[in-house]
Structure formats: structure tokens, C-alpha cells
Write an enzyme that holds these catalytic residues in place. Structure first.
Site, PDB file in Angstrom:
ATOM      1  N   ARG A  78     -35.140  25.676  33.969  1.00  0.00           N
ATOM      2  CA  ARG A  78     -35.074  24.262  33.585  1.00  0.00           C
ATOM      3  C   ARG A  78     -33.786  23.984  32.838  1.00  0.00           C
ATOM      4  O   ARG A  78     -33.205  24.855  32.203  1.00  0.00           O
ATOM      5  CB  ARG A  78     -36.253  23.909  32.667  1.00  0.00           C
ATOM      6  CG  ARG A  78     -37.600  23.852  33.335  1.00  0.00           C
ATOM      7  CD  ARG A  78     -37.763  22.686  34.297  1.00  0.00           C
ATOM      8  NE  ARG A  78     -37.222  21.435  33.797  1.00  0.00           N
ATOM      9  CZ  ARG A  78     -37.897  20.543  33.070  1.00  0.00           C
ATOM     10  NH1 ARG A  78     -39.155  20.749  32.757  1.00  0.00           N
ATOM     11  NH2 ARG A  78     -37.322  19.434  32.669  1.00  0.00           N
ATOM     12  N   ARG A 133     -23.366  19.818  45.139  1.00  0.00           N
ATOM     13  CA  ARG A 133     -22.727  19.993  46.450  1.00  0.00           C
ATOM     14  C   ARG A 133     -21.241  20.328  46.271  1.00  0.00           C
ATOM     15  O   ARG A 133     -20.705  21.208  46.936  1.00  0.00           O
ATOM     16  CB  ARG A 133     -22.856  18.738  47.292  1.00  0.00           C
ATOM     17  CG  ARG A 133     -24.243  18.490  47.796  1.00  0.00           C
ATOM     18  CD  ARG A 133     -24.542  19.256  49.068  1.00  0.00           C
ATOM     19  NE  ARG A 133     -25.915  18.980  49.477  1.00  0.00           N
ATOM     20  CZ  ARG A 133     -26.882  19.873  49.484  1.00  0.00           C
ATOM     21  NH1 ARG A 133     -26.654  21.113  49.123  1.00  0.00           N
ATOM     22  NH2 ARG A 133     -28.093  19.547  49.859  1.00  0.00           N
TER      23      ARG A 133
END
Length: 120
Positions: A7, A63
């Protein structure tokens, strides 16, 4: 090899595309470095943003960091009235031999208030 979840969260200053991408890059980089991960170790990443962040998808930053073969998903956090504003969260699923107790969760900037027990 086990599947573990990592997390993390970071608070941004404004609903600004550059700010969202920069903060997400900072968060993803910190998660990867603190857990000694490569993109080959990452199974998938779920990003969420508080409803006040709409200028860009946080996944775009991942990305750009090379997560081209990793499934990524963005979602909105629920609009809880007293919630910390302008927060990007992530939950990454990873393949690792490390026990759960050795996973380093990462909370940066104002998001440290979300998890004072584990924030760095």
C-alpha cells in the site's frame, strides 16, 4: 513465491495534471525502491484518487516509468466528508519471497496522517 499487497499514498497540492503525475511518480518510485522491486515483480496496481483530483489518471505516471506490461487501474475514492483531500493511493500486488512483515508500505507528504503507525 507468494503474492503480497503493498500500500501507499501521497497528498498533492492541487488538482493539476503535472502535480498528479509528479506525485504519482514519486510514490511509485518509493514503493519500488523500498521493496527492492522491478516491474517483473509487479502483478497489478490499483490507483485511487479522492474525488477532488480529476486532472489526470495516476496510472499514466506508472506507464511512463515502464509499467507497460503491468495491468493498471484507476478508481475514485468514496467522498467521505472528513477525508483527507487530494490523495492518490495505490495498492500493488507483487510476487515475492519476502514475508508480509517485511513489506514496506509508503505514505508520503500529508498522506502520512493516514497511517501514522507505518508512515516513513
Amino acid at each position: 513465491m507468494a503474492v503480497r499487497a503493498v500500500r501507499g499514498a501521497i497528498q498533492v497540492d492541487a488538482d493539476d495534471r503535472a502535480e498528479i503525475l509528479s506525485a504519482t511518480t514519486e510514490l511509485v518510485t518509493a514503493v519500488m525502491e523500498r521493496n527492492a522491486l522491478t516491474t517483473d515483480d509487479v502483478i497489478s496496481v490499483l490507483f485511487t484518487a479522492t474525488p477532488d483530483l480529476t486532472a489526470e489518471f495516476p496510472a499514466l505516471a506508472a506507464r511512463k516509468l515502464g509499467f507497460s506490461e503491468v495491468p493498471l487501474l484507476c478508481a475514485a475514492e468514496i467522498a467521505v466528508p472528513h477525508a483527507l483531500p487530494r490523495v492518490i493511493r495505490l495498492m500493488a500486488h507483487i510476487a515475492t519471497e519476502r514475508p508480509r512483515a517485511e513489506i514496506q508500505h509508503v505514505y508520503l507528504r500529508g498522506a502520512t496522517a493516514l497511517r501514522l503507525d507505518i508512515a516513513q
